[in-house]
Design a protein around this motif. Structure first.
Motif, PDB file in Angstrom:
ATOM      1  N   SER A  33     -30.059 -44.713 -95.245  1.00 44.48           N
ATOM      2  CA  SER A  33     -31.234 -45.202 -94.527  1.00 44.48           C
ATOM      3  C   SER A  33     -30.904 -45.459 -93.063  1.00 44.48           C
ATOM      4  CB  SER A  33     -31.752 -46.484 -95.198  1.00 44.48           C
ATOM      5  OG  SER A  33     -32.833 -47.026 -94.471  1.00 44.48           O
ATOM      6  N   GLN A  34     -29.740 -46.095 -92.813  1.00 45.21           N
ATOM      7  CA  GLN A  34     -29.355 -46.373 -91.426  1.00 45.21           C
ATOM      8  C   GLN A  34     -29.043 -45.084 -90.673  1.00 45.21           C
ATOM      9  OE1 GLN A  34     -29.342 -49.509 -89.720  1.00 45.21           O
ATOM     10  NE2 GLN A  34     -29.370 -47.900 -88.181  1.00 45.21           N
ATOM     11  N   LEU A  35     -28.367 -44.150 -91.334  1.00 44.15           N
ATOM     12  CA  LEU A  35     -28.067 -42.872 -90.689  1.00 44.15           C
ATOM     13  C   LEU A  35     -29.359 -42.150 -90.299  1.00 44.15           C
ATOM     14  CD1 LEU A  35     -25.103 -41.530 -92.866  1.00 44.15           C
ATOM     15  CD2 LEU A  35     -24.997 -42.514 -90.572  1.00 44.15           C
ATOM     16  N   ASN A  36     -30.365 -42.242 -91.150  1.00 42.21           N
ATOM     17  CA  ASN A  36     -31.632 -41.587 -90.840  1.00 42.21           C
ATOM     18  C   ASN A  36     -32.351 -42.246 -89.671  1.00 42.21           C
ATOM     19  OD1 ASN A  36     -32.649 -39.252 -92.624  1.00 42.21           O
ATOM     20  ND2 ASN A  36     -31.585 -40.576 -94.082  1.00 42.21           N
ATOM     21  N   VAL A  37     -32.204 -43.573 -89.546  1.00 44.40           N
ATOM     22  CA  VAL A  37     -32.776 -44.259 -88.389  1.00 44.40           C
ATOM     23  C   VAL A  37     -32.150 -43.724 -87.109  1.00 44.40           C
ATOM     24  CG1 VAL A  37     -32.885 -46.470 -87.181  1.00 44.40           C
ATOM     25  CG2 VAL A  37     -33.418 -46.357 -89.613  1.00 44.40           C
ATOM     26  N   TRP A  38     -30.830 -43.541 -87.129  1.00 48.40           N
ATOM     27  CA  TRP A  38     -30.124 -43.098 -85.933  1.00 48.40           C
ATOM     28  C   TRP A  38     -30.313 -41.609 -85.648  1.00 48.40           C
ATOM     29  CZ3 TRP A  38     -25.069 -46.008 -87.549  1.00 48.40           C
ATOM     30  CH2 TRP A  38     -25.203 -47.368 -87.201  1.00 48.40           C
ATOM     31  N   LEU A  39     -30.407 -40.811 -86.689  1.00 48.77           N
ATOM     32  CA  LEU A  39     -30.401 -39.358 -86.484  1.00 48.77           C
ATOM     33  C   LEU A  39     -31.774 -38.714 -86.577  1.00 48.77           C
ATOM     34  CD1 LEU A  39     -27.233 -38.369 -88.549  1.00 48.77           C
ATOM     35  CD2 LEU A  39     -27.393 -38.879 -86.113  1.00 48.77           C
ATOM     36  N   VAL A 112     -21.555 -32.291 -78.997  1.00 50.27           N
ATOM     37  CA  VAL A 112     -21.480 -31.236 -80.006  1.00 50.27           C
ATOM     38  C   VAL A 112     -20.147 -31.408 -80.720  1.00 50.27           C
ATOM     39  CG1 VAL A 112     -21.420 -28.758 -80.460  1.00 50.27           C
ATOM     40  CG2 VAL A 112     -22.899 -29.659 -78.660  1.00 50.27           C
ATOM     41  N   MET A 113     -20.195 -31.727 -82.012  1.00 54.75           N
ATOM     42  CA  MET A 113     -18.975 -31.920 -82.797  1.00 54.75           C
ATOM     43  C   MET A 113     -18.596 -30.590 -83.445  1.00 54.75           C
ATOM     44  SD  MET A 113     -18.614 -35.275 -82.470  1.00 54.75           S
ATOM     45  CE  MET A 113     -19.587 -36.772 -82.200  1.00 54.75           C
ATOM     46  N   GLN A 114     -17.359 -30.163 -83.231  1.00 54.83           N
ATOM     47  CA  GLN A 114     -16.916 -28.900 -83.808  1.00 54.83           C
ATOM     48  C   GLN A 114     -16.132 -29.167 -85.093  1.00 54.83           C
ATOM     49  OE1 GLN A 114     -15.030 -26.189 -81.140  1.00 54.83           O
ATOM     50  NE2 GLN A 114     -14.860 -24.583 -82.670  1.00 54.83           N
ATOM     51  N   PHE A 115     -16.769 -28.853 -86.211  1.00 53.65           N
ATOM     52  CA  PHE A 115     -16.143 -28.978 -87.528  1.00 53.65           C
ATOM     53  C   PHE A 115     -15.731 -27.576 -87.978  1.00 53.65           C
ATOM     54  CE2 PHE A 115     -19.508 -32.244 -87.284  1.00 53.65           C
ATOM     55  CZ  PHE A 115     -18.719 -33.378 -87.337  1.00 53.65           C
ATOM     56  N   GLY A 116     -14.431 -27.302 -87.982  1.00 58.54           N
ATOM     57  CA  GLY A 116     -13.996 -25.949 -88.299  1.00 58.54           C
ATOM     58  C   GLY A 116     -14.545 -24.982 -87.274  1.00 58.54           C
ATOM     59  N   ASN A 117     -15.265 -23.961 -87.734  1.00 59.43           N
ATOM     60  CA  ASN A 117     -15.843 -22.989 -86.798  1.00 59.43           C
ATOM     61  C   ASN A 117     -17.325 -23.243 -86.551  1.00 59.43           C
ATOM     62  OD1 ASN A 117     -16.841 -22.251 -89.268  1.00 59.43           O
ATOM     63  ND2 ASN A 117     -15.808 -20.277 -89.374  1.00 59.43           N
ATOM     64  N   VAL A 118     -17.799 -24.420 -86.933  1.00 52.40           N
ATOM     65  CA  VAL A 118     -19.217 -24.771 -86.755  1.00 52.40           C
ATOM     66  C   VAL A 118     -19.351 -25.769 -85.611  1.00 52.40           C
ATOM     67  CG1 VAL A 118     -21.235 -25.865 -87.789  1.00 52.40           C
ATOM     68  CG2 VAL A 118     -19.803 -24.342 -89.161  1.00 52.40           C
ATOM     69  N   GLU A 119     -20.115 -25.404 -84.589  1.00 53.02           N
ATOM     70  CA  GLU A 119     -20.431 -26.319 -83.506  1.00 53.02           C
ATOM     71  C   GLU A 119     -21.732 -27.034 -83.879  1.00 53.02           C
ATOM     72  OE1 GLU A 119     -20.488 -24.239 -79.793  1.00 53.02           O
ATOM     73  OE2 GLU A 119     -18.317 -23.862 -79.822  1.00 53.02           O
ATOM     74  N   ALA A 120     -21.591 -28.286 -84.300  1.00 45.62           N
ATOM     75  CA  ALA A 120     -22.714 -29.021 -84.883  1.00 45.62           C
ATOM     76  C   ALA A 120     -23.344 -29.946 -83.849  1.00 45.62           C
ATOM     77  CB  ALA A 120     -22.240 -29.819 -86.094  1.00 45.62           C
ATOM     78  N   GLU A 121     -24.639 -29.760 -83.641  1.00 45.30           N
ATOM     79  CA  GLU A 121     -25.402 -30.695 -82.833  1.00 45.30           C
ATOM     80  C   GLU A 121     -25.970 -31.766 -83.752  1.00 45.30           C
ATOM     81  OE1 GLU A 121     -28.033 -28.904 -80.029  1.00 45.30           O
ATOM     82  OE2 GLU A 121     -26.691 -27.198 -79.671  1.00 45.30           O
ATOM     83  N   ILE A 122     -26.673 -32.710 -83.166  1.00 46.28           N
ATOM     84  CA  ILE A 122     -27.123 -33.871 -83.935  1.00 46.28           C
ATOM     85  C   ILE A 122     -28.001 -33.460 -85.120  1.00 46.28           C
ATOM     86  CG2 ILE A 122     -29.145 -34.277 -82.477  1.00 46.28           C
ATOM     87  CD1 ILE A 122     -28.620 -37.308 -82.831  1.00 46.28           C
ATOM     88  N   GLU A 123     -28.753 -32.356 -84.973  1.00 51.97           N
ATOM     89  CA  GLU A 123     -29.629 -31.911 -86.054  1.00 51.97           C
ATOM     90  C   GLU A 123     -28.847 -31.516 -87.305  1.00 51.97           C
ATOM     91  OE1 GLU A 123     -31.813 -31.472 -82.257  1.00 51.97           O
ATOM     92  OE2 GLU A 123     -29.823 -30.831 -82.952  1.00 51.97           O
ATOM     93  N   PHE A 124     -27.590 -31.109 -87.128  1.00 56.40           N
ATOM     94  CA  PHE A 124     -26.762 -30.691 -88.267  1.00 56.40           C
ATOM     95  C   PHE A 124     -26.600 -31.833 -89.260  1.00 56.40           C
ATOM     96  CE2 PHE A 124     -22.647 -30.367 -90.379  1.00 56.40           C
ATOM     97  CZ  PHE A 124     -22.648 -29.065 -90.865  1.00 56.40           C
ATOM     98  N   PHE A 125     -26.233 -33.017 -88.767  1.00 58.55           N
ATOM     99  CA  PHE A 125     -26.076 -34.163 -89.654  1.00 58.55           C
ATOM    100  C   PHE A 125     -27.422 -34.772 -90.015  1.00 58.55           C
ATOM    101  CE2 PHE A 125     -21.760 -33.871 -89.911  1.00 58.55           C
ATOM    102  CZ  PHE A 125     -21.105 -35.014 -90.371  1.00 58.55           C
ATOM    103  N   ALA A 126     -28.393 -34.660 -89.118  1.00 62.89           N
ATOM    104  CA  ALA A 126     -29.713 -35.222 -89.404  1.00 62.89           C
ATOM    105  C   ALA A 126     -30.309 -34.578 -90.648  1.00 62.89           C
ATOM    106  CB  ALA A 126     -30.632 -35.027 -88.202  1.00 62.89           C
ATOM    107  N   SER A 127     -30.229 -33.248 -90.762  1.00 58.41           N
ATOM    108  CA  SER A 127     -30.790 -32.574 -91.937  1.00 58.41           C
ATOM    109  C   SER A 127     -29.940 -32.803 -93.176  1.00 58.41           C
ATOM    110  CB  SER A 127     -30.930 -31.073 -91.671  1.00 58.41           C
ATOM    111  OG  SER A 127     -29.684 -30.480 -91.385  1.00 58.41           O
ATOM    112  N   LEU A 128     -28.637 -33.028 -92.981  1.00 56.97           N
ATOM    113  CA  LEU A 128     -27.758 -33.264 -94.121  1.00 56.97           C
ATOM    114  C   LEU A 128     -28.041 -34.606 -94.783  1.00 56.97           C
ATOM    115  CD1 LEU A 128     -25.363 -32.586 -95.944  1.00 56.97           C
ATOM    116  CD2 LEU A 128     -23.824 -33.325 -94.121  1.00 56.97           C
ATOM    117  N   VAL A 129     -28.269 -35.646 -94.013  1.00 59.69           N
ATOM    118  CA  VAL A 129     -28.439 -36.983 -94.589  1.00 59.69           C
ATOM    119  C   VAL A 129     -29.898 -37.295 -94.914  1.00 59.69           C
ATOM    120  CG1 VAL A 129     -26.411 -37.832 -93.372  1.00 59.69           C
ATOM    121  CG2 VAL A 129     -28.662 -38.172 -92.353  1.00 59.69           C
ATOM    122  N   LYS A 130     -30.809 -36.456 -94.478  1.00 63.94           N
ATOM    123  CA  LYS A 130     -32.218 -36.706 -94.725  1.00 63.94           C
ATOM    124  C   LYS A 130     -32.599 -36.325 -96.146  1.00 63.94           C
ATOM    125  CE  LYS A 130     -36.806 -35.495 -92.945  1.00 63.94           C
ATOM    126  NZ  LYS A 130     -37.548 -34.652 -91.978  1.00 63.94           N
TER     127      LYS A 130
END
Length: 321
Positions: A33-39, A112-130
């Motif tokens: 819930s908190q992650l979704n508020v932030w992202l 932009v956080m680079q996880f392995g070969n993926v350059e992840a913007e904020i939307e990357f984690f936003a859709s994951l935790v939603k």
């Protein structure tokens, strides 16, 4: 329960206040819930109005490693994939780190956080935790990479029961050559329906099994038509490679294996919403490869699995048994 507020150091060298005092780390839904508020909620938009004019900054988090580079885990011999507990709690320290990371992302959405070969913007984690958030190919590929990496960390892998491809049907990092495996798990996007399914290519029985979390979406005949080209391509490819002449085993097929392979749908737990198919695919593959029951693959557990995957991607390792 955390007591009091916590202050995290930002990548810009300034202090970023992270309010954690009211978050119960024993309740994954509270963390989500908190992650979704932030992202995902209004806080993101406020920060973006100020930050989007700035140049994006890429922060390397971890690198992809090949199987030969994997450091083996010094664990008891009785510890293996079959002892994996899908519902094992996420360590509190990892959740605190994840909360701080996402709080910082909220304050500076240009990171932009680079996880392995993926350059992840904020939307990357936003859709994951939603809840009901759609997982893209990058989410699936990173999740499967961590599953394969854990296999290499736990075992001296030369010949194994299984490996996986990536979403492009390629042999990826920490993957095994097909001639050294008996089953290949494949994440498959059915483009016509915008729906993820998991495939198990059985190299012994010469058939394709489909693990589909929403069978009501696609009639059986339509599913077979969608996967028909694959049922032809696989035996043709194996025939071209002299696969069964060069492999470590002979198949047990009772028909001509170079003909189109049959496609079977398997009875598996079903999703209760529209967006969880990607998460179901990851859990199907993780549990099937470990020879663990799929009983925990329920819509009720998907928020926990989403949070767990977010923590695993953030730090570059799947949790050990």
């Amino acid at each position: 329960m955390l007591v009091g507020d916590d202050i995290g150091e930002s990548t810009e060298g300034t202090k970023v206040e992270v309010t954690l005092g009211d978050i119960d780390l024993d309740q994954p839904r509270a963390v989500l819930s908190q992650l979704n508020v932030w992202l995902n909620d209004e806080g993101q938009g406020v920060e973006r109005g100020v930050q989007l004019r700035k140049r994006k900054r890429i922060i390397p988090m971890w690198k992809i490693v090949e199987a030969s580079e994997v450091v083996k885990k010094n664990l008891p011999k009785t510890t293996g994939l079959r002892t994996l507990d899908p519902m094992k709690a996420i360590p509190h320290d990892d959740m605190v780190k994840l909360l701080k990371l996402c709080s910082e992302w909220r304050h500076n959405p240009n990171l932009v956080m680079q996880f392995g070969n993926v350059e992840a913007e904020i939307e990357f984690f936003a859709s994951l935790v939603k809840a009901d958030g759609w997982l893209k190919g990058d989410h699936i590929d990173l999740g499967l990479y961590l599953i394969r990496k854990r296999q290499q960390q736990l075992e001296e892998v030369e010949i194994s029961d299984w490996t996986t491809t990536d979403v492009f049907f390629m042999v990826p990092a920490c993957g095994l050559d097909w001639q050294n495996t008996y089953k290949v798990y494949v994440p498959c996007m059915l483009q016509k329906y915008k729906h993820w399914v998991a495939l198990e290519i059985d190299l012994i029985q010469c058939e394709i099994k489909v693990y589909d979390s929403m069978v009501s979406l696609i009639p059986d005949q339509s599913l077979k038509e969608e996967l028909g080209p694959l049922s032809i391509t696989i035996p043709n490819l194996l025939h071209t490679l002299d696969f069964y002449e060069e492999g470590v085993y002979a198949n047990e097929c009772t028909r001509d294996w170079w003909c189109p392979w049959p496609i079977h749908r398997v009875d598996v737990p079903q999703q209760a919403n529209q967006g969880d198919c990607g998460m179901f695919v990851l859990k199907y593959i993780e549990l099937l490869s470990a020879e663990i029951s799929l009983a925990t693959c329920t819509s009720q557990n998907m928020p926990f699995f989403r949070l767990k995957l977010a923590a695993e991607i953030a730090w570059g390792d799947a949790y050990m048994p």
